[in-house]
Structure formats: structure tokens, C-alpha cells
Enzyme design. Structure first.
Site, mmCIF file in Angstrom:
data_model
loop_
_atom_site.group_PDB
_atom_site.id
_atom_site.type_symbol
_atom_site.label_atom_id
_atom_site.label_comp_id
_atom_site.label_asym_id
_atom_site.label_seq_id
_atom_site.Cartn_x
_atom_site.Cartn_y
_atom_site.Cartn_z
ATOM 1 N N LYS A 1 0.690 -96.946 18.609
ATOM 2 C CA LYS A 1 1.736 -96.173 19.318
ATOM 3 C C LYS A 1 1.213 -94.777 19.647
ATOM 4 C CE LYS A 1 5.865 -98.472 17.557
ATOM 5 N NZ LYS A 1 5.361 -99.321 16.456
ATOM 6 N N THR B 1 13.205 -100.180 19.057
ATOM 7 C CA THR B 1 14.360 -101.061 18.798
ATOM 8 C C THR B 1 15.203 -100.551 17.628
ATOM 9 O OG1 THR B 1 12.761 -102.440 17.642
ATOM 10 C CG2 THR B 1 13.505 -103.210 19.773
ATOM 11 N N ARG C 1 9.234 -108.111 8.392
ATOM 12 C CA ARG C 1 9.862 -108.398 7.095
ATOM 13 C C ARG C 1 10.340 -109.830 6.892
ATOM 14 N NH1 ARG C 1 12.961 -102.791 7.618
ATOM 15 N NH2 ARG C 1 12.547 -103.405 9.782
ATOM 16 N N ASP D 1 -1.147 -101.574 16.570
ATOM 17 C CA ASP D 1 0.104 -100.914 16.976
ATOM 18 C C ASP D 1 0.020 -99.429 16.616
ATOM 19 O OD1 ASP D 1 2.639 -100.592 17.948
ATOM 20 O OD2 ASP D 1 3.645 -101.465 16.200
ATOM 21 N N ASP E 1 -0.391 -88.587 22.928
ATOM 22 C CA ASP E 1 -1.079 -87.285 22.812
ATOM 23 C C ASP E 1 -1.587 -86.958 24.210
ATOM 24 O OD1 ASP E 1 -2.642 -85.055 21.836
ATOM 25 O OD2 ASP E 1 -2.742 -86.056 19.881
ATOM 26 N N LYS F 1 -0.447 -107.942 13.510
ATOM 27 C CA LYS F 1 -0.162 -106.577 13.963
ATOM 28 C C LYS F 1 -0.511 -105.575 12.871
ATOM 29 C CE LYS F 1 4.015 -104.454 14.408
ATOM 30 N NZ LYS F 1 3.815 -103.035 14.086
HETATM 31 O O1 C5P Z 1 9.952 -105.926 9.808
HETATM 32 P P1 C5P Z 1 10.240 -105.962 11.285
HETATM 33 O O2 C5P Z 1 10.314 -107.372 11.843
HETATM 34 O O3 C5P Z 1 11.430 -105.113 11.672
HETATM 35 O O4 C5P Z 1 8.936 -105.302 11.925
HETATM 36 C C1 C5P Z 1 8.872 -104.950 13.266
HETATM 37 C C2 C5P Z 1 7.554 -104.308 13.536
HETATM 38 O O5 C5P Z 1 7.514 -103.983 14.924
HETATM 39 C C3 C5P Z 1 7.304 -103.021 12.761
HETATM 40 O O6 C5P Z 1 5.936 -103.052 12.382
HETATM 41 C C4 C5P Z 1 7.544 -101.914 13.758
HETATM 42 O O7 C5P Z 1 6.658 -100.835 13.582
HETATM 43 C C5 C5P Z 1 7.248 -102.604 15.092
HETATM 44 N N1 C5P Z 1 7.940 -102.063 16.255
HETATM 45 C C6 C5P Z 1 9.314 -101.962 16.352
HETATM 46 N N2 C5P Z 1 9.892 -101.413 17.477
HETATM 47 C C7 C5P Z 1 9.139 -101.005 18.493
HETATM 48 C C8 C5P Z 1 7.734 -101.122 18.403
HETATM 49 C C9 C5P Z 1 7.181 -101.681 17.262
HETATM 50 O O8 C5P Z 1 10.026 -102.374 15.445
HETATM 51 N N3 C5P Z 1 9.704 -100.556 19.586
#
Ligand code: C5P
Length: 242
Positions: A64, A126, A217, A62, A67, A35
Site C-alpha cells: 500500500k 473496506t 482471518r 500488499d 509517497d 498476501k
Molecule cells: O482478515 P481479513 O480477511 O479482514 O484480511 C483482509 C486483508 O486485506 C488484510 O490483510 C488487509 O490489510 C487487506 N486489505 C483490506 N482492505 C483494503 C486493502 C487491503 O482489508 N482496502
């Protein structure tokens, strides 16, 4: 019938091209999707996207996008390339914006003679806690808002939505298995939540019916990212798929 496990998506949320390429190198054999989010896209995205294509790796851009329809369509066109499996947009951009994204993906992919990237619409991030929805002018709980935005995304012919694992069961019950669910907010038991508010374990995301699980992470900040990714894949494969 063969069992279909969700794909693991590894978020390359790291601050340099070298760090991102190091992860791609170590994890590519596991058949994951990489991603490319804001940090990578704005920092070193052009080169990373070229290198992922050259490596034959699958990617999720990603972006997102949110616009006016023409701008979003043009951005999707620019992002379509071999290996790009998914591009994200925001469902709150509305029907015309989502249709522009879906059409641009199909048209550009046809010109390049490659499979069109799937268009996934972000519903409610989330990291948003239920009590924050009202501050944003959104009445009802996360579930209601996710379902309302998912209905818009489905009507615009998006391939699926980005949502918390907690909302996947309802999504699948209402829209069916072909409308895909991509879930961030995944935390193996004991892992730090960071800024994620609505989290679930890989196993519960799989059991709820997720098609893609996104982990950042807990893998990229692990002392051994390969071992961390392998252990999440083991958990995914030992879960019972719906
Ligand atoms: O580090 P972590 O597991 O929290 O990363 C989650 C990834 O998913 C991040 O790159 C974040 O931008 C992405 N994301 C998210 N919630 C969303 C859409 C994408 O956490 N609704």
C-alpha cells in the site's frame, strides 16, 4: 470459452515467520496467492519474501505504497522478484506516483526477465464506513469515491484496483473486464466481521465479477486453515461467473 474463476488470495497476517511458513506449506497445493501485508512485511518480510520465491509460490506484496513518485518507484523496484504477482499502492497518491510504480515494475521485471508484477491501486479501504468519508473530506458515498479513484488508476495504467465487492459491478460496467478487481472484506456466511465494515460472501464477490478475492482471518485463524480455504474455494467454484 473456459470459465475463469477468481483467484483466492490468503492474507498471511500472522505474527511470526514460522506461522506464515506453516500456512504456506499447508495451502500452497491449493494454488492460492499469498498476501504479504504490513504485519509480515515489517516483522519478517525479507525472509518471507525469499522463502516464497524459493518455494515457487505466487505472492501479492500488499505494501500500500503512498509517497512521492521517486520513492514509490524505488520501493516497487526493490519489491519486484520472481513469483510476485501483485504490488499495491494507494490511488490517492495521485497520477505521477501511480505512473512511477507502473514504470518501475515493468523496468525492473524486464531487467530480471520475469513477468512484471501487476500494480493494483487501493481505492477506499473496506474498513472505512460510509459516514467516515466526510470526516476525511471525501464527499459522496463509497461508490462515487471508488469510481473516481479507479478512473485515476486506470489513466495511470494500473492493472486494477482494490475495492469492496459491493463496488465491483459498477467498476466492470464502466471500465470493462480487463481492468481487474481485487476484493478484501470477504466473509463466509456466519464468520466474524472484525474491523471490516463493507463485507460480502465469497459467492457474491465472484458473482459481482471479482478477479481476486482476499481472505485473511477466516482462514488463518481457523482451527483448520486448509479446510477453511478449501471450503471457500468450493464456494468460489460453485458460484456463477459473470
Ligand atoms: O482478515 P481479513 O480477511 O479482514 O484480511 C483482509 C486483508 O486485506 C488484510 O490483510 C488487509 O490489510 C487487506 N486489505 C483490506 N482492505 C483494503 C486493502 C487491503 O482489508 N482496502
Amino acid at each position: 470459452m473456459s470459465v475463469r474463476y477468481p483467484k483466492l488470495v490468503v492474507a498471511l497476517d500472522v505474527d511470526s515467520l514460522d506461522a506464515a511458513l506453516g500456512l504456506v506449506d499447508r495451502l500452497q497445493a491449493l494454488d492460492v496467492v499469498f498476501k504479504v501485508g504490513y504485519e509480515a512485511l515489517f516483522g519478517y518480510g525479507d525472509e518471507l519474501r525469499r522463502r516464497l520465491e524459493r518455494a515457487g509460490a505466487a505472492s501479492f506484496i500488499d505494501a500500500k505504497l503512498h509517497d512521492i513518485p521517486r520513492t514509490v518507484g524505488a520501493a516497487v523496484r526493490a519489491l519486484v522478484r520472481p513469483g510476485v504477482e501483485i504490488i499495491s499502492i494507494h490511488a490517492s497518491g495521485g497520477n505521477d506516483m501511480m505512473v512511477a510504480a507502473v514504470e518501475a515494475s515493468a523496468e525492473r521485471a524486464a531487467e530480471l526477465d520475469i513477468p512484471p508484477p501487476k500494480i493494483f491501486a487501493v481505492t477506499i479501504l473496506t474498513s472505512i464506513a460510509p459516514e467516515e468519508l466526510l470526516e476525511l473530506g471525501l464527499h459522496g458515498g463509497p461508490g462515487e469515491n471508488v469510481m473516481r479513484l479507479a478512473a485515476l488508476a486506470r489513466d495511470a495504467r494500473c492493472d486494477g484496483v482494490v475495492l469492496s465487492p459491493h463496488e465491483v459491478r459498477d467498476l466492470k460496467a464502466f471500465f470493462g473486464d480487463h481492468f481487474l478487481a481485487l476484493c478484501p472484506g470477504i466473509r463466509p456466511t456466519g464468520a466474524a466481521h472484525g474491523d471490516q465494515k463493507r463485507v460480502a460472501t465469497p459467492r457474491s464477490a465472484v458473482e459481482a465479477g471479482a478477479d481476486y478475492v482476499v481472505v485473511g482471518r477466516p482462514i488463518v485463524e481457523a482451527p483448520d486453515p486448509l479446510a477453511a480455504a478449501e471450503s471457500i474455494l468450493d464456494e468460489i467454484r460453485s458460484a456463477s461467473v459473470r
